[in-house]
Design a protein around this motif. Structure first.
Motif, mmCIF file in Angstrom:
data_model
loop_
_atom_site.group_PDB
_atom_site.id
_atom_site.type_symbol
_atom_site.label_atom_id
_atom_site.label_comp_id
_atom_site.label_asym_id
_atom_site.label_seq_id
_atom_site.Cartn_x
_atom_site.Cartn_y
_atom_site.Cartn_z
ATOM 1 N N THR A 1 0.834 -1.041 0.027
ATOM 2 C CA THR A 1 0.013 -0.003 -0.015
ATOM 3 C C THR A 1 1.037 1.241 0.062
ATOM 4 O O THR A 1 0.597 2.178 -0.621
ATOM 5 N N PHE A 2 1.808 1.137 0.828
ATOM 6 C CA PHE A 2 2.754 2.402 1.394
ATOM 7 C C PHE A 2 3.473 2.624 -0.187
ATOM 8 O O PHE A 2 3.922 3.902 -0.640
ATOM 9 N N PHE B 1 1.236 4.144 -2.750
ATOM 10 C CA PHE B 1 1.239 5.330 -2.453
ATOM 11 C C PHE B 1 2.414 6.357 -2.736
ATOM 12 O O PHE B 1 2.250 7.426 -3.282
ATOM 13 N N VAL C 1 2.726 9.344 -5.621
ATOM 14 C CA VAL C 1 3.318 10.761 -5.351
ATOM 15 C C VAL C 1 4.082 11.333 -6.240
ATOM 16 O O VAL C 1 4.325 12.159 -6.911
ATOM 17 N N ALA D 1 2.667 11.821 -9.596
ATOM 18 C CA ALA D 1 1.897 12.938 -9.766
ATOM 19 C C ALA D 1 2.780 14.227 -9.765
ATOM 20 O O ALA D 1 2.682 15.223 -10.491
ATOM 21 N N GLY E 1 3.844 14.603 -13.404
ATOM 22 C CA GLY E 1 2.949 15.236 -14.205
ATOM 23 C C GLY E 1 2.730 16.718 -13.968
ATOM 24 O O GLY E 1 2.786 17.609 -15.004
ATOM 25 N N MET E 2 2.898 17.056 -12.448
ATOM 26 C CA MET E 2 2.845 18.563 -12.201
ATOM 27 C C MET E 2 3.814 19.408 -12.686
ATOM 28 O O MET E 2 3.609 20.533 -13.119
ATOM 29 N N THR F 1 2.985 20.225 -16.452
ATOM 30 C CA THR F 1 2.009 21.390 -16.583
ATOM 31 C C THR F 1 2.451 22.549 -16.090
ATOM 32 O O THR F 1 2.292 23.808 -16.919
ATOM 33 N N LEU F 2 3.337 22.550 -15.122
ATOM 34 C CA LEU F 2 3.995 23.885 -14.823
ATOM 35 C C LEU F 2 4.934 24.511 -15.782
ATOM 36 O O LEU F 2 5.009 25.481 -15.996
ATOM 37 N N THR G 1 4.594 23.862 -18.861
ATOM 38 C CA THR G 1 3.649 24.264 -19.968
ATOM 39 C C THR G 1 3.100 25.686 -19.583
ATOM 40 O O THR G 1 2.875 26.669 -20.450
ATOM 41 N N PHE G 2 2.706 25.846 -18.194
ATOM 42 C CA PHE G 2 2.205 27.072 -17.892
ATOM 43 C C PHE G 2 2.928 28.256 -18.214
ATOM 44 O O PHE G 2 2.607 29.420 -18.508
ATOM 45 N N PHE G 3 4.543 28.333 -18.069
ATOM 46 C CA PHE G 3 5.374 29.299 -18.307
ATOM 47 C C PHE G 3 5.766 29.340 -19.529
ATOM 48 O O PHE G 3 6.383 30.368 -19.929
ATOM 49 N N GLU G 4 5.299 28.415 -20.611
ATOM 50 C CA GLU G 4 5.508 28.655 -21.966
ATOM 51 C C GLU G 4 4.603 29.488 -22.666
ATOM 52 O O GLU G 4 3.367 29.758 -22.079
ATOM 53 N N LYS G 5 5.007 29.845 -23.840
ATOM 54 C CA LYS G 5 3.993 30.610 -24.601
ATOM 55 C C LYS G 5 2.949 29.857 -25.194
ATOM 56 O O LYS G 5 3.218 28.718 -25.616
ATOM 57 N N PRO G 6 1.515 30.199 -25.172
ATOM 58 C CA PRO G 6 0.550 29.574 -25.905
ATOM 59 C C PRO G 6 0.555 29.269 -27.097
ATOM 60 O O PRO G 6 0.906 30.218 -27.727
#
Lengths: 182, 376
Positions: free
Chosen positions: A4-5, A8, A12, A15, A18-19, A22-23, A25-30
Motif C-alpha cells: 500500500t505504501f 502511495f 506521489v 503526480a 506530471g505536475m 504542466t508547470l 507548459t504554464f510558463f511557456e508561450k501559448p
C-alpha cells in the motif's frame, strides 16, 4: 501494508512528475493564434483561393476548359492581338474544389493557387469571386487601345464616307445595273 | 459579544455614527437588535466578498487551465478576459429556474442555500488579520472552539448535498450525493486528525490564538519535522473535502452527468458552484493560518494589519493556484481508490504523525536536538 505504501509513494512520484510538466507548459508561450488578427503561415504549395496575374493572361480560356466543374467564367474582347478588353473573369467558389487542374494548362502561367483560405459568405451568390484587378482595358494599354479603336473608327468612318461618296457619284449606274440584273 | 470581535464592534461604531447624523445614539436599539443587525451586515459583507472572490477564481481557473494546456484562456471580454465571468454570471442569472417533475420542491429549493450557508458561516471564525495595538485577531467571531466550529459547520454541507441529490428525483444525482457523502465523511477523519496536530502545538482551538502564536516567522511548519507531512495529509484531505479534482467523484461529469447538481440550473446551480470555491478558500485559509503563519511574513510586515491581510490573501491565492494546478494535471481517481486512499493510507499516516508530534513535544525534542547540535 508495505504494498500500500509503495503504491502511495509511486502515486506521489508520478503526480509530481506530471505536475512538473504542466508547470513547464504554464510558463511557456501559448500556441494559440488569435485567429482573425493573427494568420497562420500556410505552406508554399497550399491550394487556396486562386490568384490571377491579369497582365500576363491572354484570355485563352484553357483554364475554363480544363476545369472539371466548370466554375471559371471568362468573357473578354480582343480588340487587337495582345490587348484585351476584359468583361469578366469569375470563379465560382461554390463549385470550385481546389483541384489545381486550371493552373497546369495555362500557357502563360498566370493563374495560381493562392494562400487565402477564409472565403465564407452569407449567400451563394457572394461565393462567385471576380478575379479581375481591372475591368475593360488595361490602364497601361488604354492609350494604345484607344488609338487603335480611334484608328479603326476613323477607318470605318472613312470607308462609310467613301461608300457614301461612291453612291452619290454613281447612283444611276448602279441603279441601272441592278435593274439590268433583275 | 462586541468585546470578542473587532469587526462587529467596528460595524457597531459605524451604525452609531450613522445614527449620530440624525441626532440619535446606538443605545436606542436593544442589545439583541444590535447584535443581529451587526451580524447581518457582517454576513452580507462576507457573502459579497465570497461572491466577488468567486468571480476572480473562475477567471483564474480558466486562465490557468488555458496556460497549462498551452492555450490562452478567456481574453476577449474586458482586459485579459477579466469581465468574462461577469458576463457568464449575467447569463447564469437569466437562465430558467427548472424544478423537475417529481422533485421534492421544498428540499430542492432549500438544499443549495444550506450547502452555501455552511461554508460561508465557517468564515466567521477565520481571523483575517491581526490588530497589533489591541493584541487581538481581526475576525467576526473570536470563538474559543474556532476550528471545532469550522469542521462541525462545514460538515452540514453533506446534508445539503444529500438533500439536493434526493430531491432531484434523478438516479445520477442520488449516486453523486451518496458518493459525496461517503467521500466527505471519510476524509473528515484524516482532515480532523491533521488539524489536531497544529491545535496540539498551539494549545488552543481558536484560530486567532494560532495567528498570535506564529507572529515573527515562528510558523508551525518549522516547529518539528512532522509538520510538512501533516500539511500534505491536510491538503490532500482538504482537496477531497471540497470535492476538487482529483477527488471530484461526486460530480464526475463523464459518469454522472454532473452528480448531485445535475438537475439544478441558473442561480441555484451557481450556489453549488460558489460553495466549491468558498470551501477551497476556507481550506486554503485554514492551511495558511495553521501551517504557514497566517498574515505573518517573518515579522517584516510590521504592525500594519492591512499588510497582514494582504499577506494572508497572497498565501490563500498561492494555495488556490496549487489546487487549480492539481486539477488540470491529475486524472480523477476511481471511487474505490478514493476510499482506499482515505481509510488505508491517509488515516493511518495521520494517526502516526499525531503520535509522533505528541512524543516530540512531550520530550521537548526540539530543544534537546538543538543542544546536541550546538554542543558538537
Amino acid at each position: 501494508m508495505v504494498e500500500t505504501f509503495k503504491d502511495f509513494g509511486f502515486a506521489v512520484k508520478t503526480a509530481i512528475k506530471g505536475m512538473g510538466i504542466t508547470l513547464k507548459t504554464f510558463f511557456e508561450k501559448p500556441v494559440t493564434l488569435q485567429y482573425p488578427e493573427e494568420r497562420p503561415e500556410v505552406d508554399s504549395r497550399y491550394r487556396g483561393i486562386h490568384f490571377l496575374e491579369q497582365e500576363k493572361c491572354i484570355s485563352c480560356k484553357v483554364c475554363a476548359l480544363a476545369c472539371p466543374v466548370d466554375c471559371i467564367h471568362i468573357e473578354s474582347e480582343l480588340p487587337e492581338k495582345g490587348l484585351y478588353d476584359w468583361d469578366r473573369f469569375d470563379i465560382d467558389y461554390g463549385l470550385c474544389m481546389f483541384c489545381e487542374l486550371c493552373c497546369f494548362p495555362c500557357p502563360t502561367n498566370c493563374i495560381h493557387m493562392g494562400k487565402e483560405f477564409d472565403f465564407s459568405r452569407f449567400s451563394r451568390m457572394d461565393l462567385v469571386r471576380n478575379m479581375l484587378t481591372w475591368e475593360g482595358v488595361s490602364p497601361a494599354q488604354k492609350k494604345e487601345v484607344d488609338g487603335i479603336a480611334a484608328e479603326k473608327a476613323a477607318k470605318k468612318a472613312a470607308a462609310a464616307e467613301a461608300k457614301k461618296k461612291a453612291a452619290q457619284d454613281e447612283p444611276k449606274d448602279t441603279q441601272d445595273e441592278k435593274k439590268d440584273g433583275e | 459579544m462586541f468585546e470578542q470581535s473587532i469587526i462587529l464592534s467596528a460595524i457597531r461604531d459605524a451604525i452609531d455614527w450613522v445614527l449620530g447624523l440624525v441626532g440619535q445614539d446606538i443605545s436606542i436599539l436593544p442589545l439583541p437588535v444590535q447584535v443581529v443587525l451587526c451580524g447581518l451586515i457582517a454576513a452580507g459583507g462576507l457573502m459579497g466578498a465570497i461572491a466577488f472572490a468567486v468571480l476572480i477564481y473562475v477567471w483564474m481557473e480558466r486562465r490557468i487551465a488555458g496556460r497549462m494546456q498551452a492555450r490562452r484562456g478567456p481574453n476577449r471580454v474586458g482586459p485579459y478576459g477579466l469581465l468574462q465571468t461577469v458576463a457568464d454570471t449575467f447569463k447564469l442569472l437569466r437562465k430558467e429556474d427548472i424544478i423537475p417533475t417529481g422533485a421534492n420542491r421544498i428540499l430542492f429549493a432549500f438544499a443549495p442555500m444550506l450547502v452555501l450557508a455552511g461554508v460561508v458561516a465557517a468564515f466567521a471564525a477565520i481571523p483575517i488579520s491581526w490588530d497589533a495595538d489591541k493584541g487581538e485577531p481581526i475576525m467576526i467571531a473570536d470563538i474559543d472552539l474556532g476550528i471545532f466550529l469550522i469542521t462541525a459547520i462545514v460538515a452540514t454541507e453533506v446534508i445539503g448535498v444529500i438533500m439536493a441529490g434526493w430531491a432531484s428525483n434523478n438516479k445520477w444525482s442520488l449516486y453523486g450525493a451518496m458518493r459525496e457523502a461517503a467521500q466527505v465523511v471519510s476524509y473528515e477523519i484524516p482532515l480532523g486528525l491533521s488539524l489536531l496536530v497544529p491545535v496540539l502545538i498551539v494549545g488552543d482551538l481558536s484560530l486567532g490564538a494560532a495567528t498570535e502564536d506564529q507572529l515573527g516567522g515562528n510558523w508551525l511548519i518549522w516547529r518539528n519535522p512532522f509538520m510538512w507531512a501533516v500539511f500534505f495529509i491536510f491538503y490532500v484531505a482538504g482537496l477531497a473535502n471540497c470535492k476538487r479534482a482529483p477527488f471530484d467523484l461526486p460530480e464526475a461529469e463523464s459518469e454522472l452527468v454532473a452528480g448531485f447538481h445535475t438537475e439544478y440550473s441558473g442561480l441555484r446551480f451557481s450556489f453549488f458552484f460558489m460553495e466549491e470555491y468558498a470551501s477551497m478558500t476556507l481550506i486554503s485559509a485554514i492551511g495558511a493560518i495553521y501551517f504557514f503563519g497566517a498574515g505573518d511574513l517573518f515579522g517584516l510586515q510590521g504592525s500594519s494589519s492591512l499588510i497582514m491581510f494582504g499577506v494572508l490573501l497572497f498565501k490563500i491565492l498561492v494555495s488556490i493556484f496549487v489546487m487549480m494546478w492539481i486539477r488540470w494535471t491529475l486524472p480523477r481517481l476511481r471511487i474505490d481508490q478514493v476510499m482506499t486512499l482515505g481509510y488505508k493510507v491517509l488515516t493511518p499516516i495521520a494517526f502516526f504523525l499525531l503520535l509522533g508530534v505528541t512524543v516530540w513535544d512531550l520530550y521537548d525534542l526540539n530543544d534537546k536536538l538543538w543542544e546536541l547540535f550546538s554542543r558538537s
